[in-house]
Motif scaffolding. Structure first.
Motif, PDB file in Angstrom:
ATOM      1  N   PHE A 119       0.851  -1.180   0.000  1.00 32.39           N
ATOM      2  CA  PHE A 119       0.000   0.000   0.000  1.00 32.39           C
ATOM      3  C   PHE A 119       0.894   1.240   0.000  1.00 32.39           C
ATOM      4  CE2 PHE A 119       0.803  -1.071   4.408  1.00 32.39           C
ATOM      5  CZ  PHE A 119       1.042   0.149   5.025  1.00 32.39           C
ATOM      6  N   MET A 120       0.292   2.402  -0.236  1.00 34.32           N
ATOM      7  CA  MET A 120       1.062   3.641  -0.278  1.00 34.32           C
ATOM      8  C   MET A 120       0.676   4.549   0.879  1.00 34.32           C
ATOM      9  SD  MET A 120       1.373   4.552  -4.337  1.00 34.32           S
ATOM     10  CE  MET A 120       2.638   5.791  -4.034  1.00 34.32           C
ATOM     11  N   LYS A 121       1.622   5.374   1.242  1.00 30.65           N
ATOM     12  CA  LYS A 121       1.449   6.289   2.358  1.00 30.65           C
ATOM     13  C   LYS A 121       1.844   7.684   1.874  1.00 30.65           C
ATOM     14  CE  LYS A 121       2.416   6.264   7.303  1.00 30.65           C
ATOM     15  NZ  LYS A 121       2.317   5.319   8.405  1.00 30.65           N
ATOM     16  N   ALA A 122       1.178   8.720   2.357  1.00 27.24           N
ATOM     17  CA  ALA A 122       1.450  10.078   1.890  1.00 27.24           C
ATOM     18  C   ALA A 122       2.834  10.551   2.315  1.00 27.24           C
ATOM     19  CB  ALA A 122       0.390  11.031   2.442  1.00 27.24           C
ATOM     20  N   ASP A 123       3.509  11.271   1.406  1.00 25.45           N
ATOM     21  CA  ASP A 123       4.835  11.792   1.745  1.00 25.45           C
ATOM     22  C   ASP A 123       4.772  12.832   2.857  1.00 25.45           C
ATOM     23  OD1 ASP A 123       3.649  13.815   0.261  1.00 25.45           O
ATOM     24  OD2 ASP A 123       5.321  14.078  -1.121  1.00 25.45           O
ATOM     25  N   THR A 124       3.608  13.479   3.030  1.00 27.36           N
ATOM     26  CA  THR A 124       3.458  14.472   4.089  1.00 27.36           C
ATOM     27  C   THR A 124       3.356  13.857   5.479  1.00 27.36           C
ATOM     28  OG1 THR A 124       1.097  14.493   3.553  1.00 27.36           O
ATOM     29  CG2 THR A 124       2.440  16.280   2.653  1.00 27.36           C
ATOM     30  N   SER A 125       3.335  12.526   5.547  1.00 31.39           N
ATOM     31  CA  SER A 125       3.363  11.862   6.858  1.00 31.39           C
ATOM     32  C   SER A 125       4.760  11.888   7.474  1.00 31.39           C
ATOM     33  CB  SER A 125       2.880  10.410   6.738  1.00 31.39           C
ATOM     34  OG  SER A 125       3.801   9.631   5.984  1.00 31.39           O
ATOM     35  N   VAL A 126       5.786  12.180   6.667  1.00 30.01           N
ATOM     36  CA  VAL A 126       7.170  12.066   7.122  1.00 30.01           C
ATOM     37  C   VAL A 126       7.534  13.173   8.108  1.00 30.01           C
ATOM     38  CG1 VAL A 126       9.585  12.212   6.383  1.00 30.01           C
ATOM     39  CG2 VAL A 126       7.958  10.830   5.087  1.00 30.01           C
ATOM     40  N   VAL A 127       8.123  12.767   9.223  1.00 27.60           N
ATOM     41  CA  VAL A 127       8.763  13.679  10.166  1.00 27.60           C
ATOM     42  C   VAL A 127      10.106  13.077  10.546  1.00 27.60           C
ATOM     43  CG1 VAL A 127       6.683  14.729  11.121  1.00 27.60           C
ATOM     44  CG2 VAL A 127       7.553  12.605  12.115  1.00 27.60           C
ATOM     45  N   GLY A 128      10.963  13.890  11.135  1.00 22.69           N
ATOM     46  CA  GLY A 128      12.298  13.438  11.487  1.00 22.69           C
ATOM     47  C   GLY A 128      12.437  13.101  12.952  1.00 22.69           C
ATOM     48  N   PRO A 129      13.662  12.824  13.383  1.00 24.35           N
ATOM     49  CA  PRO A 129      13.923  12.500  14.782  1.00 24.35           C
ATOM     50  C   PRO A 129      13.466  13.630  15.713  1.00 24.35           C
ATOM     51  CG  PRO A 129      15.851  12.057  13.430  1.00 24.35           C
ATOM     52  CD  PRO A 129      14.887  12.799  12.565  1.00 24.35           C
ATOM     53  N   HIS A 130      12.876  13.225  16.834  1.00 25.75           N
ATOM     54  CA  HIS A 130      12.454  14.138  17.902  1.00 25.75           C
ATOM     55  C   HIS A 130      11.307  15.057  17.509  1.00 25.75           C
ATOM     56  CE1 HIS A 130      15.849  12.602  20.096  1.00 25.75           C
ATOM     57  NE2 HIS A 130      16.675  12.983  19.129  1.00 25.75           N
ATOM     58  N   GLU A 131      10.769  14.903  16.308  1.00 24.81           N
ATOM     59  CA  GLU A 131       9.544  15.615  15.963  1.00 24.81           C
ATOM     60  C   GLU A 131       8.353  14.810  16.478  1.00 24.81           C
ATOM     61  OE1 GLU A 131       9.415  17.902  12.143  1.00 24.81           O
ATOM     62  OE2 GLU A 131      11.035  16.523  11.613  1.00 24.81           O
ATOM     63  N   ALA A 132       7.307  15.496  16.860  1.00 22.39           N
ATOM     64  CA  ALA A 132       6.190  14.841  17.535  1.00 22.39           C
ATOM     65  C   ALA A 132       5.312  14.051  16.572  1.00 22.39           C
ATOM     66  CB  ALA A 132       5.349  15.873  18.265  1.00 22.39           C
ATOM     67  N   ILE A 133       4.905  12.878  17.037  1.00 22.21           N
ATOM     68  CA  ILE A 133       3.807  12.130  16.425  1.00 22.21           C
ATOM     69  C   ILE A 133       2.528  12.732  16.997  1.00 22.21           C
ATOM     70  CG2 ILE A 133       2.661   9.888  16.261  1.00 22.21           C
ATOM     71  CD1 ILE A 133       5.506   8.663  16.806  1.00 22.21           C
ATOM     72  N   LEU A 134       1.666  13.267  16.134  1.00 21.34           N
ATOM     73  CA  LEU A 134       0.471  13.970  16.596  1.00 21.34           C
ATOM     74  C   LEU A 134      -0.746  13.055  16.502  1.00 21.34           C
ATOM     75  CD1 LEU A 134       1.084  17.439  14.915  1.00 21.34           C
ATOM     76  CD2 LEU A 134       1.635  16.718  17.257  1.00 21.34           C
ATOM     77  N   LEU A 135      -1.426  12.869  17.632  1.00 21.87           N
ATOM     78  CA  LEU A 135      -2.576  11.977  17.698  1.00 21.87           C
ATOM     79  C   LEU A 135      -3.839  12.736  17.317  1.00 21.87           C
ATOM     80  CD1 LEU A 135      -1.839  10.260  21.147  1.00 21.87           C
ATOM     81  CD2 LEU A 135      -1.085   9.544  18.863  1.00 21.87           C
ATOM     82  N   PRO A 136      -4.521  12.327  16.234  1.00 27.73           N
ATOM     83  CA  PRO A 136      -5.778  13.000  15.877  1.00 27.73           C
ATOM     84  C   PRO A 136      -6.866  12.657  16.888  1.00 27.73           C
ATOM     85  CG  PRO A 136      -5.394  11.114  14.442  1.00 27.73           C
ATOM     86  CD  PRO A 136      -4.169  11.248  15.296  1.00 27.73           C
TER      87      PRO A 136
END
Length: 308
Positions: A119-136
């Motif tokens: 399956f494919m995932k959006a490129d805008t999902s990418v974050v780097g080290p120590h950036e927050a995973i944001l819970l919707p």
């Protein structure tokens, strides 16, 4: 060959491509100039596009830094490591470990009767080290998945399994964050919506850097670990994959032309939150580790939406 890796760093608001040698980060363009390597290393995607030609130059620069480290100043400690690449396309392998499929309640056909499920995932999902995973706020079941990711460096179509790994430029860590409850639909006759469940912004932590494929000769013997708040959740090996990376590359290339900058996330081992009925919450810290590459750590926060 001297171990080295490539990354993107932010120094006081200025981004540059970095080479990592001996635990220190160096401005790659400055290092190339310092050692008389006449190439443009200012853009990571440009490096990937010319990987075959530039990879030996990168190894040469790494060897020079190792031998003459005091002749070149590393980047300052305040340098912030960012995602090493924002892929052109992100392809992800689903249920590629038997025990993971079992913990998800997925019944798999025998490999001889099956093919990779991509399956494919959006490129805008990418974050780097120590950036927050944001819970919707519309999800209460956000989960983790540590994966080995391969970055394509050589364009190809109808690639054989035997030649597939020659198309890989580098490897990195990918954490395929998934909102399990949003991957199911009841309002359509289609039961699954993996794009919605996996493509929220920040749902693709990537990094901390790219390690050249020449330094990881066997991607089918790589340890994968993930912890949440220092509690080990996943501890597997890529030798447990159903479909190898080479088989995934060959499968994809039967459908489309793989291009430099594409990334393939190769699947996750057992130990995800779904199998434990345990999901991410604000204040958690997730660390995905591949010893051959490094550690990718991200805090978890609640997504705060701007109301218009």
């Amino acid at each position: 060959m001297i171990w080295h890796a490539l990354g993107i760093v932010d120094v006081d608001g200025q981004y540059c491509t970095a080479i990592i040698v001996g635990g220190a980060l160096y401005d790659l363009a400055e290092a190339a100039k310092h050692f008389g390597v006449d190439q443009d290393f200012s853009s990571m995607m440009a490096i990937i596009d010319r990987w075959e030609r530039l990879q030996p130059k990168l190894a040469e620069i790494a060897a020079q830094i190792e031998a003459k480290r005091h002749g070149l100043m590393p980047l300052p400690e305040r340098a912030v490591i960012k995602a090493p690449i924002v892929p052109k396309r992100i392809f992800c392998a689903a249920s590629n470990f038997v025990e993971h499929a079992q913990e998800m309640g997925t019944a798999l056909a025998a490999k001889a009767d099956s093919q990779p499920y991509i399956f494919m995932k959006a490129d805008t999902s990418v974050v780097g080290p120590h950036e927050a995973i944001l819970l919707p706020d519309e999800s209460t079941m956000v989960d983790w998945e540590v994966e080995l990711a391969a970055v394509i460096g050589l364009r190809g179509r109808d690639i054989s399994v035997e030649q597939a790994l020659a198309h890989v430029a580098a490897y990195t860590i990918f954490n395929d964050i998934s909102a399990r409850d949003l991957s199911r639909r009841t309002d359509f006759p289609f039961k699954n919506d993996w794009f919605r469940g996996k493509s929220y912004d920040t749902f693709g932590p990537t990094g901390p850097w790219l390690v050249p494929a020449s330094l990881i000769p066997d991607p089918q013997n790589i340890q994968l670990k993930l912890s949440v708040n220092d509690q080990m959740m996943q501890d597997g090996n890529t030798n447990e994959m159903i479909f190898t990376l080479a088989e995934q590359i060959a499968y994809l290339s039967r459908m489309l032309t793989l291009q430099p900058g594409d990334m393939i996330a190769t699947g996750t081992p057992t130990g995800v939150g779904m199998g434990r009925n345990m999901f991410l919450k604000p204040g958690d810290t997730v660390s995905a580790e591949i010893p051959a590459i490094g550690t990718l750590t991200n805090p978890v926060e609640l997504l705060v939406r701007a109301r218009v």
